[in-house]
Each structure stands twice: as structure tokens, then as C-alpha cells.
Design a protein around this motif. Structure first.
Motif, PDB file in Angstrom:
ATOM      1  N   MET A  11     -38.693  38.504 -29.968  1.00 36.31           N
ATOM      2  CA  MET A  11     -39.896  38.239 -30.753  1.00 36.31           C
ATOM      3  C   MET A  11     -40.525  39.533 -31.259  1.00 36.31           C
ATOM      4  O   MET A  11     -40.960  39.624 -32.418  1.00 36.31           O
ATOM      5  CB  MET A  11     -40.910  37.461 -29.913  1.00 36.31           C
ATOM      6  CG  MET A  11     -42.216  37.161 -30.636  1.00 36.31           C
ATOM      7  SD  MET A  11     -41.992  36.101 -32.094  1.00 36.31           S
ATOM      8  CE  MET A  11     -41.725  34.531 -31.294  1.00 36.31           C
ATOM      9  N   LYS A  12     -40.564  40.557 -30.410  1.00 33.39           N
ATOM     10  CA  LYS A  12     -41.120  41.845 -30.834  1.00 33.39           C
ATOM     11  C   LYS A  12     -40.261  42.471 -31.917  1.00 33.39           C
ATOM     12  O   LYS A  12     -40.770  43.025 -32.904  1.00 33.39           O
ATOM     13  CB  LYS A  12     -41.230  42.798 -29.641  1.00 33.39           C
ATOM     14  CG  LYS A  12     -41.804  44.160 -30.020  1.00 33.39           C
ATOM     15  CD  LYS A  12     -41.939  45.076 -28.832  1.00 33.39           C
ATOM     16  CE  LYS A  12     -42.524  46.418 -29.250  1.00 33.39           C
ATOM     17  NZ  LYS A  12     -42.669  47.344 -28.093  1.00 33.39           N
ATOM     18  N   SER A  20     -40.991  40.318 -35.163  1.00 33.36           N
ATOM     19  CA  SER A  20     -42.338  40.395 -35.727  1.00 33.36           C
ATOM     20  C   SER A  20     -42.718  41.803 -36.159  1.00 33.36           C
ATOM     21  O   SER A  20     -43.421  41.977 -37.160  1.00 33.36           O
ATOM     22  CB  SER A  20     -43.360  39.871 -34.713  1.00 33.36           C
ATOM     23  OG  SER A  20     -43.337  40.670 -33.532  1.00 33.36           O
ATOM     24  N   THR A  28     -47.264  29.584 -19.939  1.00 36.56           N
ATOM     25  CA  THR A  28     -46.255  30.292 -19.138  1.00 36.56           C
ATOM     26  C   THR A  28     -46.732  30.460 -17.699  1.00 36.56           C
ATOM     27  O   THR A  28     -45.966  30.276 -16.751  1.00 36.56           O
ATOM     28  CB  THR A  28     -45.979  31.678 -19.753  1.00 36.56           C
ATOM     29  OG1 THR A  28     -45.512  31.521 -21.088  1.00 36.56           O
ATOM     30  CG2 THR A  28     -44.942  32.428 -18.945  1.00 36.56           C
ATOM     31  N   SER A  56     -44.797  31.624 -26.089  1.00 41.18           N
ATOM     32  CA  SER A  56     -45.735  32.673 -26.480  1.00 41.18           C
ATOM     33  C   SER A  56     -47.135  32.450 -25.925  1.00 41.18           C
ATOM     34  O   SER A  56     -48.004  33.316 -26.063  1.00 41.18           O
ATOM     35  CB  SER A  56     -45.808  32.776 -28.005  1.00 41.18           C
ATOM     36  OG  SER A  56     -46.204  31.539 -28.574  1.00 41.18           O
ATOM     37  N   SER A  57     -47.352  31.299 -25.286  1.00 39.02           N
ATOM     38  CA  SER A  57     -48.658  31.008 -24.692  1.00 39.02           C
ATOM     39  C   SER A  57     -48.694  31.520 -23.260  1.00 39.02           C
ATOM     40  O   SER A  57     -47.937  31.051 -22.401  1.00 39.02           O
ATOM     41  CB  SER A  57     -48.934  29.510 -24.733  1.00 39.02           C
ATOM     42  OG  SER A  57     -50.066  29.190 -23.942  1.00 39.02           O
ATOM     43  N   HIS A  87     -36.952  36.425 -24.630  1.00 34.63           N
ATOM     44  CA  HIS A  87     -37.702  35.876 -25.757  1.00 34.63           C
ATOM     45  C   HIS A  87     -38.698  36.894 -26.293  1.00 34.63           C
ATOM     46  O   HIS A  87     -38.841  37.066 -27.512  1.00 34.63           O
ATOM     47  CB  HIS A  87     -38.428  34.596 -25.312  1.00 34.63           C
ATOM     48  CG  HIS A  87     -39.190  33.923 -26.411  1.00 34.63           C
ATOM     49  ND1 HIS A  87     -40.507  34.226 -26.695  1.00 34.63           N
ATOM     50  CD2 HIS A  87     -38.819  32.961 -27.311  1.00 34.63           C
ATOM     51  CE1 HIS A  87     -40.914  33.492 -27.698  1.00 34.63           C
ATOM     52  NE2 HIS A  87     -39.922  32.712 -28.091  1.00 34.63           N
ATOM     53  N   ARG A  88     -39.394  37.577 -25.407  1.00 37.10           N
ATOM     54  CA  ARG A  88     -40.381  38.570 -25.840  1.00 37.10           C
ATOM     55  C   ARG A  88     -39.716  39.755 -26.540  1.00 37.10           C
ATOM     56  O   ARG A  88     -40.257  40.304 -27.509  1.00 37.10           O
ATOM     57  CB  ARG A  88     -41.196  39.048 -24.632  1.00 37.10           C
ATOM     58  CG  ARG A  88     -42.123  37.984 -24.077  1.00 37.10           C
ATOM     59  CD  ARG A  88     -42.934  38.503 -22.916  1.00 37.10           C
ATOM     60  NE  ARG A  88     -43.819  37.472 -22.370  1.00 37.10           N
ATOM     61  CZ  ARG A  88     -44.634  37.667 -21.332  1.00 37.10           C
ATOM     62  NH1 ARG A  88     -44.671  38.850 -20.729  1.00 37.10           N
ATOM     63  NH2 ARG A  88     -45.399  36.679 -20.915  1.00 37.10           N
ATOM     64  N   GLU A 106     -35.649  29.359 -26.782  1.00 40.24           N
ATOM     65  CA  GLU A 106     -36.664  28.349 -26.476  1.00 40.24           C
ATOM     66  C   GLU A 106     -36.032  27.081 -25.922  1.00 40.24           C
ATOM     67  O   GLU A 106     -36.562  26.458 -24.990  1.00 40.24           O
ATOM     68  CB  GLU A 106     -37.477  28.041 -27.732  1.00 40.24           C
ATOM     69  CG  GLU A 106     -38.372  29.196 -28.167  1.00 40.24           C
ATOM     70  CD  GLU A 106     -39.009  28.956 -29.518  1.00 40.24           C
ATOM     71  OE1 GLU A 106     -38.698  27.900 -30.141  1.00 40.24           O
ATOM     72  OE2 GLU A 106     -39.782  29.814 -29.964  1.00 40.24           O
TER      73      GLU A 106
END
Length: 336
Positions: A210-211, A214, A154, A149-150, A206-207, A135
Motif C-alpha cells: 500500500m505504501k 500510494s 485490525t 487499512s482500518s 499489505h502495508r 485482502e
């Protein structure tokens, strides 16, 4: 939690239902939805279940009595299902295979899987620190803070500020969203744009992290109780007959390791460098004195083909004990 009266009533109702349905009186008959699924995999088991029993009946009873009254209706439904399964020669499959699996799955759900909670917590800390680093790089690259994440933010940065869609010269048209026809920020679009600016590549990273965090770390931790993970094994969810698990799904835990580099060595205090390898399957451990065993049929589809077709070439391939690669051996034999 069921009280004693519930358990006694449930047992009586189940036995009553079974004795009215089949001569054998096997207790496997209590799983009506599995029978519906066996009979018609391509149709809704629930719809068939309702059609075979008066589940729209409004009971005047309350509490446990209501459930027992509903269960008593299973007798009629099971009689119809028994007749239908017999008519299509699926009764033996249902009673000797499908129903015998039910108590095994029940024990699997009750026992759960032992989890190394400390390892999951360590992974969480590493991935959280990694996300913070990503980030920070994204904000520096974009020139200001925004929420990665938005999708709306983005989209604003990529297309309205950096105008990467206008700079894109590829032959493949950039996708748009099905709702409102917005410019998409999907993985495929970011891959097309990653050579035009560093930010799309950072967002993809990042994705991915994040996956991993989470779904396979925090998502697992939320279902851990007393050091064990409890999932729901679904017998009838897949048309192919395969077992599936839900809440959480532990059948898609990635096998491949994920390597992340963190700047803070405090997070990885047991490591000599900042490179940390995360294995999503590592926290799953066996009970003391036990071991995990992985077993699978080799080329099950080809084996079925050989059995059903009785093709002498295929049968000869599988009968060779020294054959390690069935596909190569089958291709070589047929070429001969």
C-alpha cells in the motif's frame, strides 16, 4: 498567471530594492528568506524576515499594487540583512553561492522531470491486483471480511477475536498508542505477533504494498502534467544545507526493487510468469538525446576533516589516486 503590468511592476520594485541595498546591484538580492537562512539556520527565517520588515502593515491598495507595495518594504529588510551578513563574514557565501543557486532551482522546477506514464500505470495495475489478493487472504485467515487499512478493525480482529496479545510470551512489552492508550497495531507489534498467527504477516505485507502504491506510484502520478513531474525544490528547509523537494518528495524514492507475485497474468501480459519486479525509479526517464548522471562526493566529511585539520596522514590518504576505499585506507594507514 502574472499579467504584463505585474511583471513590469515586480521588475521595477526588485531593481529599486537592490540598488538601495548593495553597491553591486546584483539581482540575487531578491531572495531575502535565503539570506535569513544563511545568517541563522537554527532560527526561523520567517520570524527574522518579519522582524526586518513591516509586514503587518495594512495596505490601502488592491490587487497587484498591494503586492508591489509589500515588495517595496524589502529595501529596508535587505539593508539590515546585508549589514548582518557582512558582520559575520557570510556575505560572500550568500551572494556567490546561495543566490546563484536560486535561478538554477527555478529552471529545475519549470522544466520538471520526464516520466514514463505508461510504466507508472502498469505498476498501479499490478499493485492494485496484489492488494486485492492480499485482502482476500486476510479475510480468509480472519474468517470474515474487514478493512485492513482500518486500525480499529485490525485491532478488533487481532486482540479481541484472536487474542494474540494474550498468547504473546516475548520479553518485550507490546506497545500501546499514545492517544487513549489503545493496543497498538504498529509494525513493531505486528512483527512480534507474526509467529503466533499468519494474519500479522499478511497485514505487514499489505502495508508495504500500500505504501509503495500510494507514495511512489499513485503519489507520483498525481503530480504529473504533460508527461513531466513537477516538484518544489526547497533551498532553506534543511539545516545541513542540503536541497529538499516537496509535493512530491522525489529524494526518497527507493532504490531496491520490490518483487510481487500476482495471480492474474492478464495484468502482466508481457511477462511469462506471475512474478513482477517493480523499480520505483524506473519511470523516471531522461529527455530524448540526454542521459541521467549520478555524481556524489566520496567521503565528504572526511575530506573536510582532512582539510580543516591539515592532518598529514589524512591528507596523504586522499592524495593517493588508487585509493577506492577511504575508510579502509585511513584505518590501515593510522594502524601503521
Amino acid at each position: 498567471m502574472m499579467d504584463k503590468s505585474w511583471r513590469i511592476s515586480l521588475s521595477n520594485i526588485t531593481n529599486l530594492t537592490i540598488k538601495k541595498c548593495v553597491p553591486s546591484g546584483a539581482f540575487w538580492m531578491s531572495r531575502l528568506p535565503v539570506g535569513c537562512w544563511t545568517l541563522t539556520i537554527l532560527h526561523s527565517s520567517l520570524k527574522m524576515l518579519r522582524s526586518h520588515s513591516n509586514f503587518n502593515h495594512k495596505s490601502t491598495q488592491q490587487g497587484n499594487d498591494t503586492v508591489c507595495e509589500d515588495l517595496s518594504m524589502l529595501s529596508t529588510a535587505m539593508q539590515k540583512l546585508y549589514t548582518k551578513l557582512k558582520a559575520v563574514q557570510l556575505w560572500d557565501l550568500f551572494i556567490n553561492l546561495e543566490m546563484r543557486l536560486c535561478p538554477i532551482l527555478a529552471v529545475m522546477e519549470k522544466e520538471g522531470v520526464k516520466i514514463n506514464v505508461a510504466k507508472l500505470a502498469e505498476c498501479t495495475n499490478v499493485l492494485r491486483k496484489k492488494l486485492q489478493d492480499i485482502e482476500k487472504r486476510a479475510h480468509e485467515t480472519a474468517g470474515h471480511p474487514f478493512v485492513l487499512s482500518s486500525l480499529a478493525q485490525t485491532r478488533e480482529v487481532l486482540f479481541n477475536e484472536l487474542k494474540l496479545d494474550e498468547k504473546y510470551q516475548g520479553s518485550t512489552k507490546l506497545a500501546r498508542t499514545q492517544v487513549n492508550n489503545f493496543k497498538s497495531t504498529s509494525e513493531s507489534v505486528l512483527q512480534h505477533l507474526q509467529d503466533l498467527h499468519p494474519l500479522p504477516r499478511i497485514i505487514l505485507e499489505h502495508r508495504q504494498i500500500m505504501k509503495l502504491k500510494s507514495t511512489y506510484v499513485d503519489g507520483i502520478l498525481s503530480f504529473v502534467e504533460n508527461g513531466c513531474l513537477y516538484t518544489t525544490w526547497q533551498h532553506t528547509a534543511a539545516a545541513t544545507g542540503r536541497l529538499t523537494s516537496a509535493n512530491p518528495n522525489i529524494q526518497n524514492i527507493p532504490k531496491q526493487p520490490c518483487t510481487v507475485t500476482v495471480a492474474d497474468k492478464i495484468v502482466c501480459k508481457d511477462k511469462e510468469d506471475t512474478v513482477y519486479t517493480i523499480l520505483a525509479r524506473e519511470p523516471f526517464i531522461s529527455e530524448d538525446g540526454w542521459s541521467f548522471v549520478a555524481a556524489d562526493f566520496q567521503s565528504i566529511e572526511l575530506r573536510l576533516l582532512a582539510h580543516l585539520s591539515e592532518d598529514p596522514t589524512l591528507l596523504a590518504v586522499f592524495q593517493k589516486p588508487d585509493c577506492n576505499d577511504i575508510f579502509c585506507r585511513a584505518g590501515f594507514t593510522m594502524a601503521e
